[in-house]
Design a protein around this motif. Structure first.
Motif, mmCIF file in Angstrom:
data_model
loop_
_atom_site.group_PDB
_atom_site.id
_atom_site.type_symbol
_atom_site.label_atom_id
_atom_site.label_comp_id
_atom_site.label_asym_id
_atom_site.label_seq_id
_atom_site.Cartn_x
_atom_site.Cartn_y
_atom_site.Cartn_z
ATOM 1 N N PRO A 48 13.201 -27.094 -2.835
ATOM 2 C CA PRO A 48 12.418 -27.984 -3.695
ATOM 3 C C PRO A 48 12.734 -27.830 -5.178
ATOM 4 O O PRO A 48 12.608 -28.795 -5.947
ATOM 5 C CB PRO A 48 10.972 -27.584 -3.392
ATOM 6 N N LEU A 49 13.138 -26.626 -5.589
ATOM 7 C CA LEU A 49 13.395 -26.396 -7.013
ATOM 8 C C LEU A 49 14.573 -27.201 -7.537
ATOM 9 O O LEU A 49 14.753 -27.316 -8.756
ATOM 10 C CB LEU A 49 13.635 -24.904 -7.271
ATOM 11 N N GLN A 50 15.392 -27.776 -6.658
ATOM 12 C CA GLN A 50 16.512 -28.595 -7.107
ATOM 13 C C GLN A 50 16.208 -30.090 -7.067
ATOM 14 O O GLN A 50 17.074 -30.899 -7.410
ATOM 15 C CB GLN A 50 17.757 -28.283 -6.272
ATOM 16 N N LYS B 235 18.816 -30.388 0.547
ATOM 17 C CA LYS B 235 19.170 -29.703 1.790
ATOM 18 C C LYS B 235 20.083 -28.503 1.505
ATOM 19 O O LYS B 235 20.981 -28.572 0.658
ATOM 20 C CB LYS B 235 19.875 -30.660 2.755
ATOM 21 N N VAL B 236 19.836 -27.430 2.218
ATOM 22 C CA VAL B 236 20.586 -26.186 2.070
ATOM 23 C C VAL B 236 21.132 -25.793 3.437
ATOM 24 O O VAL B 236 20.402 -25.828 4.435
ATOM 25 C CB VAL B 236 19.688 -25.054 1.523
ATOM 26 N N ALA B 237 22.382 -25.420 3.514
ATOM 27 C CA ALA B 237 22.976 -25.015 4.794
ATOM 28 C C ALA B 237 22.359 -23.703 5.275
ATOM 29 O O ALA B 237 22.075 -22.807 4.469
ATOM 30 C CB ALA B 237 24.490 -24.847 4.638
ATOM 31 N N GLN B 238 22.139 -23.605 6.592
ATOM 32 C CA GLN B 238 21.620 -22.357 7.137
ATOM 33 C C GLN B 238 22.605 -21.231 6.860
ATOM 34 O O GLN B 238 23.801 -21.349 7.098
ATOM 35 C CB GLN B 238 21.378 -22.479 8.637
ATOM 36 N N GLY B 239 22.091 -20.147 6.321
ATOM 37 C CA GLY B 239 22.914 -19.041 5.873
ATOM 38 C C GLY B 239 22.978 -18.965 4.364
ATOM 39 O O GLY B 239 23.241 -17.910 3.791
ATOM 40 N N ASP B 240 22.712 -20.114 3.697
ATOM 41 C CA ASP B 240 22.697 -20.152 2.237
ATOM 42 C C ASP B 240 21.283 -20.181 1.677
ATOM 43 O O ASP B 240 21.101 -20.275 0.461
ATOM 44 C CB ASP B 240 23.456 -21.396 1.726
ATOM 45 N N GLU B 241 20.282 -20.128 2.565
ATOM 46 C CA GLU B 241 18.902 -20.200 2.092
ATOM 47 C C GLU B 241 18.539 -18.976 1.247
ATOM 48 O O GLU B 241 19.095 -17.894 1.427
ATOM 49 C CB GLU B 241 17.933 -20.335 3.269
ATOM 50 N N GLN B 242 17.603 -19.196 0.318
ATOM 51 C CA GLN B 242 17.144 -18.143 -0.586
ATOM 52 C C GLN B 242 15.619 -18.086 -0.551
ATOM 53 O O GLN B 242 14.959 -19.035 -0.109
ATOM 54 C CB GLN B 242 17.590 -18.435 -2.024
ATOM 55 N N PRO B 243 15.039 -16.987 -1.030
ATOM 56 C CA PRO B 243 13.583 -16.937 -1.161
ATOM 57 C C PRO B 243 13.072 -18.130 -1.963
ATOM 58 O O PRO B 243 13.674 -18.532 -2.956
ATOM 59 C CB PRO B 243 13.338 -15.618 -1.904
ATOM 60 N N GLY B 244 11.975 -18.688 -1.510
ATOM 61 C CA GLY B 244 11.401 -19.876 -2.139
ATOM 62 C C GLY B 244 11.829 -21.164 -1.477
ATOM 63 O O GLY B 244 11.181 -22.202 -1.650
ATOM 64 N N ASP B 245 12.934 -21.129 -0.708
ATOM 65 C CA ASP B 245 13.358 -22.306 0.046
ATOM 66 C C ASP B 245 12.412 -22.524 1.223
ATOM 67 O O ASP B 245 11.657 -21.626 1.624
ATOM 68 C CB ASP B 245 14.784 -22.135 0.560
ATOM 69 N N LEU B 246 12.480 -23.707 1.792
ATOM 70 C CA LEU B 246 11.625 -24.050 2.921
ATOM 71 C C LEU B 246 12.460 -24.180 4.188
ATOM 72 O O LEU B 246 13.594 -24.655 4.151
ATOM 73 C CB LEU B 246 10.888 -25.367 2.644
ATOM 74 N N VAL B 247 11.881 -23.740 5.308
ATOM 75 C CA VAL B 247 12.533 -23.870 6.607
ATOM 76 C C VAL B 247 11.638 -24.722 7.499
ATOM 77 O O VAL B 247 10.441 -24.468 7.622
ATOM 78 C CB VAL B 247 12.819 -22.483 7.239
ATOM 79 N N PHE B 248 12.231 -25.764 8.092
ATOM 80 C CA PHE B 248 11.472 -26.759 8.845
ATOM 81 C C PHE B 248 11.782 -26.664 10.334
ATOM 82 O O PHE B 248 12.899 -26.326 10.733
ATOM 83 C CB PHE B 248 11.802 -28.164 8.336
#
Length: 335
Positions: free
Chosen positions: A319-321, A254-267
């Motif tokens: 997902p990469l983590q 899980k990634v906090a909104q605002g810390d997302e990066q390209p390649g991350d997923l948003v649900f």
């Protein structure tokens, strides 16, 4: 007038000019400036940009239906016409939400919208009706497939032809502009800005699928669903992740909104059988505020859209983590 029933899920989107698929709004012709009341012209432009449809098409619908609210025929300012349509954009009351005026604090289905922020979705209020019409056009194919969107609005090809002709008169260019085909050169800055080489590979594959249709259960090569394009993009980079949205949600870190990066997923909490803890729709972040998504069969082709302002966001993951993906990356680097 609207002659179709509609689902409660309404699309949303933007039309800001950028390399990821947006475009500048068309300039108004002298004919538009003289024919469209200033209040209406402002609403057409504002809501066309907000939702992501051609304002000229939106204005042409308003002209064809009620002469921008100036018509005195039954149903325009009160009541309904012979077919049950109401308001300046001529919604069937059933497609608006079942009543002409609906408090936005209640459960709202259909295209009932509050364009002026007064808390009421009023089919007779131009601000509300024009926003609702923009949503309907977007939901049914605009801006890419304008003719299909207009045919759903009123199921007659002569109507589609008439609206397009009006829209051409309203555009300074004399044409109904549609989004250009995907330009690979526009992908380069996004791929080059990726936080890693593997993310660049994932983005390059995903962006190359723009313009392809949505297909439930699709994993390519000709069509994809929302999780299918993500599954295929990671696979193109040599990585295995779960196939479905329901499986992908718990898989990534899980990634906090605002810390997302390209390649991350948003649900998103969208689709049948979903909830805030069990999201049913997913997109892939390509840059801050932007994602690539395969949204639904009637939502147009795979495209880059905005996710900020979409009120049903559940969260972001990386997902990469995931430990399994970390191991896969180590093996890839050792080859």
């Amino acid at each position: 007038m609207l002659l179709t029933s509609i689902p409660s899920f309404i699309g949303n989107g933007g039309e800001q000019p950028d390399c990821a698929g947006g475009r500048k709004a068309q300039e108004a012709s002298d004919s538009a400036a003289s024919d469209i009341p200033s209040e209406y012209l402002e609403l057409y432009k504002k809501n066309g940009e907000k939702i992501g449809v051609q304002w000229t098409i939106l204005a042409a619908v308003g002209k064809r239906e009620t002469d921008h609210g100036r018509s005195d025929l039954p149903g325009v300012k009160s009541g309904t016409n012979y077919a049950g349509a109401a308001g300046p954009m001529q919604f069937l009351i059933s497609t608006w939400g079942g009543k002409a005026r609906i408090p936005m604090s209640s459960s709202v289905s259909g295209y009932a919208s509050d364009g002026d922020g007064d808390g009421i979705a009023d089919v007779y209020n131009p601000a509300d009706a024009i926003l609702g019409a923009a949503k309907m056009l977007k939901r049914n194919g605009a801006p890419e497939n304008v003719r299909r969107a207009l045919f759903v609005y009123n199921r007659a090809w002569w109507y589609v032809d008439q609206v397009e002709e009006i829209a051409r008169r309203y555009a300074k260019s004399g044409d109904v502009e549609t989004p250009p085909e995907a330009d690979d050169s526009c992908d380069d800055p996004l791929v080059e800005a990726a936080p890693s080489e593997v993310v660049g590979e994932i983005l390059a594959f995903a962006l190359a699928q723009r313009g392809k249709p949505y297909l439930w259960g699709g994993t390519g090569p000709d069509a994809f669903d929302c999780s299918g394009i993500i599954y295929a993009a990671y696979q193109a980079a040599g990585l295995r992740i779960p196939r479905t949205t329901f499986q992908q949600w718990p898989f990534g870190v899980k990634v906090a909104q605002g810390d997302e990066q390209p390649g991350d997923l948003v649900f998103f909490n969208a689709g049948p059988g979903t909830s805030p803890d069990n999201p049913g729709h997913v997109g892939m972040v390509v840059s801050k505020g932007k994602m690539i998504e395969a949204r639904c069969r009637l939502c147009g082709p795979i495209k880059v859209t905005g996710y900020e302002g979409r009120g049903n966001i559940v969260g972001f993951t990386r997902p990469l983590q995931n430990p399994d993906v970390v191991d896969q990356l180590k093996k890839l680097r050792s080859l």
